[in-house]
Scaffold this motif. Structure first.
Motif, mmCIF file in Angstrom:
data_model
loop_
_atom_site.group_PDB
_atom_site.id
_atom_site.type_symbol
_atom_site.label_atom_id
_atom_site.label_comp_id
_atom_site.label_asym_id
_atom_site.label_seq_id
_atom_site.Cartn_x
_atom_site.Cartn_y
_atom_site.Cartn_z
ATOM 1 N N TYR A 171 0.814 -1.212 0.000
ATOM 2 C CA TYR A 171 0.000 0.000 0.000
ATOM 3 C C TYR A 171 0.844 1.257 0.000
ATOM 4 O O TYR A 171 1.639 1.497 0.907
ATOM 5 N N MET A 172 0.637 2.095 -1.024
ATOM 6 C CA MET A 172 1.318 3.383 -1.104
ATOM 7 C C MET A 172 1.017 4.198 0.145
ATOM 8 O O MET A 172 1.892 4.856 0.698
ATOM 9 N N GLU A 173 -0.232 4.105 0.594
ATOM 10 C CA GLU A 173 -0.645 4.897 1.746
ATOM 11 C C GLU A 173 0.159 4.504 2.994
ATOM 12 O O GLU A 173 0.604 5.360 3.763
ATOM 13 N N GLU A 174 0.380 3.200 3.159
ATOM 14 C CA GLU A 174 1.135 2.729 4.315
ATOM 15 C C GLU A 174 2.583 3.201 4.239
ATOM 16 O O GLU A 174 3.163 3.661 5.227
ATOM 17 N N ALA A 175 3.152 3.100 3.047
ATOM 18 C CA ALA A 175 4.528 3.552 2.854
ATOM 19 C C ALA A 175 4.639 5.043 3.188
ATOM 20 O O ALA A 175 5.579 5.484 3.843
ATOM 21 N N GLU A 176 3.631 5.811 2.742
ATOM 22 C CA GLU A 176 3.618 7.248 2.980
ATOM 23 C C GLU A 176 3.540 7.563 4.471
ATOM 24 O O GLU A 176 4.185 8.489 4.964
ATOM 25 N N GLN A 177 2.701 6.787 5.167
ATOM 26 C CA GLN A 177 2.492 7.005 6.594
ATOM 27 C C GLN A 177 3.750 6.715 7.399
ATOM 28 O O GLN A 177 4.045 7.392 8.378
ATOM 29 N N LEU A 178 4.471 5.661 7.034
ATOM 30 C CA LEU A 178 5.497 5.148 7.932
ATOM 31 C C LEU A 178 6.931 5.353 7.452
ATOM 32 O O LEU A 178 7.833 5.507 8.263
ATOM 33 N N ALA A 179 7.131 5.346 6.149
ATOM 34 C CA ALA A 179 8.510 5.296 5.659
ATOM 35 C C ALA A 179 9.007 6.678 5.265
ATOM 36 O O ALA A 179 8.230 7.554 4.899
ATOM 37 N N SER A 180 10.325 6.872 5.359
ATOM 38 C CA SER A 180 10.896 8.111 4.873
ATOM 39 C C SER A 180 11.488 7.890 3.493
ATOM 40 O O SER A 180 11.512 8.789 2.668
ATOM 41 N N GLU A 181 11.957 6.660 3.259
ATOM 42 C CA GLU A 181 12.467 6.345 1.926
ATOM 43 C C GLU A 181 11.778 5.105 1.404
ATOM 44 O O GLU A 181 11.296 4.281 2.176
ATOM 45 N N LEU A 182 11.795 5.006 0.092
ATOM 46 C CA LEU A 182 10.988 3.968 -0.522
ATOM 47 C C LEU A 182 11.791 3.262 -1.612
ATOM 48 O O LEU A 182 12.509 3.893 -2.374
ATOM 49 N N THR A 183 11.658 1.925 -1.647
ATOM 50 C CA THR A 183 12.178 1.160 -2.766
ATOM 51 C C THR A 183 10.998 0.418 -3.353
ATOM 52 O O THR A 183 10.293 -0.273 -2.637
ATOM 53 N N VAL A 184 10.770 0.620 -4.639
ATOM 54 C CA VAL A 184 9.627 -0.035 -5.279
ATOM 55 C C VAL A 184 10.155 -1.236 -6.041
ATOM 56 O O VAL A 184 11.102 -1.116 -6.829
ATOM 57 N N ILE A 185 9.614 -2.425 -5.779
ATOM 58 C CA ILE A 185 10.087 -3.604 -6.507
ATOM 59 C C ILE A 185 8.933 -4.298 -7.201
ATOM 60 O O ILE A 185 7.782 -4.239 -6.778
ATOM 61 N N ASP A 186 9.295 -4.953 -8.289
ATOM 62 C CA ASP A 186 8.326 -5.751 -9.031
ATOM 63 C C ASP A 186 9.091 -6.872 -9.700
ATOM 64 O O ASP A 186 10.182 -6.669 -10.222
ATOM 65 N N ARG A 187 8.520 -8.057 -9.674
ATOM 66 C CA ARG A 187 9.157 -9.247 -10.251
ATOM 67 C C ARG A 187 10.617 -9.377 -9.816
ATOM 68 O O ARG A 187 11.496 -9.661 -10.606
ATOM 69 N N GLY A 188 10.865 -9.120 -8.538
ATOM 70 C CA GLY A 188 12.191 -9.352 -7.982
ATOM 71 C C GLY A 188 13.210 -8.263 -8.290
ATOM 72 O O GLY A 188 14.377 -8.388 -7.939
ATOM 73 N N LYS A 189 12.802 -7.210 -8.983
ATOM 74 C CA LYS A 189 13.747 -6.151 -9.352
ATOM 75 C C LYS A 189 13.313 -4.811 -8.772
ATOM 76 O O LYS A 189 12.123 -4.526 -8.667
ATOM 77 N N VAL A 190 14.320 -3.988 -8.449
ATOM 78 C CA VAL A 190 14.018 -2.636 -7.994
ATOM 79 C C VAL A 190 13.661 -1.801 -9.217
ATOM 80 O O VAL A 190 14.433 -1.739 -10.181
ATOM 81 N N ILE A 191 12.489 -1.156 -9.188
ATOM 82 C CA ILE A 191 12.120 -0.347 -10.359
ATOM 83 C C ILE A 191 12.127 1.145 -10.047
ATOM 84 O O ILE A 191 12.072 1.962 -10.958
ATOM 85 N N ALA A 192 12.172 1.498 -8.774
ATOM 86 C CA ALA A 192 12.291 2.915 -8.421
ATOM 87 C C ALA A 192 12.735 3.004 -6.970
ATOM 88 O O ALA A 192 12.478 2.105 -6.174
ATOM 89 N N GLU A 193 13.437 4.091 -6.654
ATOM 90 C CA GLU A 193 13.793 4.304 -5.260
ATOM 91 C C GLU A 193 14.001 5.788 -5.013
ATOM 92 O O GLU A 193 14.254 6.547 -5.940
ATOM 93 N N GLY A 194 13.870 6.161 -3.760
ATOM 94 C CA GLY A 194 14.076 7.564 -3.437
ATOM 95 C C GLY A 194 13.300 7.944 -2.185
ATOM 96 O O GLY A 194 12.699 7.088 -1.544
ATOM 97 N N ARG A 195 13.341 9.221 -1.849
ATOM 98 C CA ARG A 195 12.591 9.690 -0.699
ATOM 99 C C ARG A 195 11.110 9.635 -1.026
ATOM 100 O O ARG A 195 10.709 9.822 -2.175
ATOM 101 N N VAL A 196 10.295 9.367 -0.025
ATOM 102 C CA VAL A 196 8.869 9.200 -0.259
ATOM 103 C C VAL A 196 8.278 10.438 -0.930
ATOM 104 O O VAL A 196 7.501 10.335 -1.872
#
Lengths: 353, 271
Positions: free
Chosen positions: A211-236
């Motif tokens: 959930y994007m909302e959960e990541a927004e609530q709790l995390a300061s940085e984010l790594t987005v993964i799909d099919r075992g690969k990182v597809i985006a990362e950075g500050r929320v």
């Protein structure tokens, strides 16, 4: 011990050299032909929360299981508090706490007995294990249920007990693997509050979520993964800017009002508002908004124009929309996952309040 | 962080778990297993009822036919049953272990700084306790039906001890099987295929004298026969004590040495 106070990242400090509590480089884990984790790099800075966002089957749980020594990676390296997951699993286990999607407490034991047992397994003295079990139950609002078998707990209570069990040894790094999946919104908020508190107290957390909302609530940085690969990362915040924030959705009583509404919003010159669009199929006007003030202003404006409004809602980007915005492609999420995402849209009641 | 924070003692460099810590972990896990029984007393049902029902059935149904009288058969059957009780309880461990070890709490144990064998050893200790309860009930029923201890209480204790040692070595086999096979049903199916011939192809229920030669050869090598013989020698004063006792101890040692590491490895690698 003061139940509200979690002293000591002491074990961690002893072995801490740099700023990263978790470092993962090129991690790979196969299951037969399936590459569950396919070359993941990530860092969790000490004292921060890294959100790992991805759909079901993206490899999040496999990643966490590799980092907690439950699975042996096939390639790449990973260190936690400076310890290598493959070469120093015993030391590493002293520095981590794990709360999974499925409660890892003994259902036949009472809440207190669960925590006491974990305390003893972590080499606390009997006295210390007893007092920490009491303190943890109090902190996680479980004192009244202390003597009941954990199997009789509600979903939220079990998750809280699980968190308490993970925290009892004051781990340097806490893994939260989809901590709110399957919980109702009220219980989910309880868990969020606990996690926020742990973060305020300085815990380092690796959080996986759908959930994007959960990541927004709790995390300061984010790594987005799909099919075992990182597809985006950075500050929320950066990622959010790319993805777009909330959308205000207005349903006029008469669909003939769609265009006049858009015109009214566009011509209003309200600060920062633009790009209102009509969803003719659904009979909705969509207005991207960035603040509660804007939301109030738009609703006030439409009221002054005397439009008849049948419904108002706000909508957060679903995981699918996040993926689309970040990568230009859809997730591998099956349709039923999508339905879960839709449930995350802020309800009418919340807007009214 | 508060100023009162106390630094824990420095960790052993290589993270090995010392003997004292290991014993502490095992005792915490034994407590867990014991509390589970307290929470779910029905799980003791088999250990309590089996010796009562088997003893009554065999003594009254087969006693006259096999030994020419109930009294004589009680004296033959009770030591034999001591050999069988451990096997039955060990098998029930095999069916339960799968269920237990698939639970989320096992993931927690595996991510904690404890020796992974301690989870299995704790289980073994509690199951051996269950065997002891079962044996005490067997002896109580036996004495009520007129079981005659022709030696002394110390030798009786030795017989009980020998049965427990052998029973706990069998528990390793079934923990290993339980962890290797996918479902409890599979364990039960496998268990019966192996156990029925072992139980009945032994000196537990009847003297092998009247069996065909090939079967006598089988019963001769069957460790359950040796255990039953040792228990008979120790309680009835008939036959040699040392030879069957030594054979049983060697079997127990051999089984443990082979299957305990296999079970621990299965547990460690289970994901």
């Amino acid at each position: 011990m003061d139940p509200g106070k979690l002293e000591g990242m002491t074990r961690f400090e002893q072995n801490l050299t740099g700023g990263n509590a978790v470092e993962v480089r090129g991690l790979v884990k196969h299951f037969g032909a399936t590459k569950a984790v396919d070359g993941v790099d990530l860092d969790v800075r000490e004292g921060t929360v890294l959100g790992v966002l991805g759909p079901n089957g993206a490899g999040k749980t496999t990643l966490v299981r590799c980092l907690s020594t439950l699975l042996r990676p096939d390639a790449g390296t990973a260190t936690v508090a400076g310890y290598d997951v493959v070469r120093q699993p015993r030391q590493l286990r002293r520095t981590i706490g794990l709360t999974g999607q499925y409660a890892s407490v003994d259902e036949k034991l009472s809440g207190w007995e669960n925590l006491y047992m974990i305390g003893r397994l972590l080499d606390l003295s009997r006295k210390e294990a007893r007092s920490r079990a009491d303190a943890m139950l109090e902190r996680f609002s479980l004192t009244e249920a202390a003597k009941r078998a954990a199997g009789t707990y509600s979903g939220g209570m079990r998750r809280r007990l699980d968190l308490a069990a993970s925290m009892i040894g004051h781990p340097a790094v806490l893994y939260l693997d989809e901590p709110t999946t399957g919980l109702d919104p009220r219980t989910r908020n309880e868990v969020w509050d606990e996690v926020k508190r742990m973060v305020q107290e300085g815990s380092t957390v690796l959080l996986t979520t759908q959930y994007m909302e959960e990541a927004e609530q709790l995390a300061s940085e984010l790594t987005v993964i799909d099919r075992g690969k990182v597809i985006a990362e950075g500050r929320v915040n950066e990622l959010k800017a790319k993805v777009g924030g909330r959308t205000l959705q207005i349903r006029p009583v008469d669909t003939a009002d769609l265009d006049p509404m858009i015109a009214a919003v566009t011509e209003s010159g309200l600060d920062g508002i633009g790009g209102a669009t009509a969803d003719r199929e659904e009979g909705l006007v969509n207005v991207p908004i960035v603040s509660d003030e804007q939301l109030t202003a738009v609703i006030g404006l439409l009221g002054r124009h005397g439009f008849a409004i049948a419904g108002i809602d706000t909508h957060l980007p679903s995981l699918d929309e996040v993926f689309l915005a970040l990568t230009g492609q859809k997730t591998s999420t099956p349709q039923d996952e999508q339905d879960q995402q839709d449930q995350q849209d802020t309800s009418l009641e919340e807007v009214a309040a | 962080m508060s100023a009162t924070t106390v630094k824990p003692a420095a960790l052993p460099a290589e993270g090995r778990i010392g003997l004292r810590a290991n014993l502490r972990h095992i005792s915490a896990l034994v407590r867990r297993n014991a509390l589970q029984i307290k929470q779910d007393p029905e799980s003791m049902f088999d250990a309590v009822m089996m010796p009562i029902i088997f003893t009554l059935l065999f003594v009254y149904v087969f006693g006259g036919a096999v030994a020419g009288g109930q009294q004589a058969y009680v004296n033959y059957f009770v030591p034999g049953m001591m050999a069988m009780g451990g096997l039955n309880i060990a098998m029930s461990v095999g069916t339960g272990v799968n269920d237990d070890f698939n639970k989320g709490v096992m993931d927690r144990f595996r991510t904690m700084p404890i020796a992974r064998s301690s989870v299995l050893i704790a289980k073994l200790i509690v199951e051996t306790g269950r065997m002891l309860v079962s044996t005490v009930i067997l002896l109580t029923v036996g004495f009520i039906l007129g079981f005659d201890l022709k030696t002394d209480p110390l030798q009786l204790l030795a017989a009980v001890g020998l049965a427990l040692v052998f029973g706990s070595s069998l528990t390793w086999i079934f923990m290993w099987l339980g962890l290797s096979l996918k479902t409890p049903q599979a364990v039960q199916g496998m268990g019966f295929l192996v156990i029925m011939p072992l139980q009945f192809g032994s000196s537990i229920f009847a003297k092998p004298d009247s069996m065909p030669g090939w079967l006598q050869t089988f019963t001769d090598y069957n460790p359950l026969s040796r255990l039953a013989d040792a228990a008979r020698a120790l309680t009835q004063g008939e036959g040699a004590i040392a030879a069957p006792t030594l054979t049983v101890l060697l079997w127990a040692l051999g089984i443990t040495v082979v299957t305990a590491p296999l079970a621990v490895r299965k547990f460690r690698d289970k994901t």
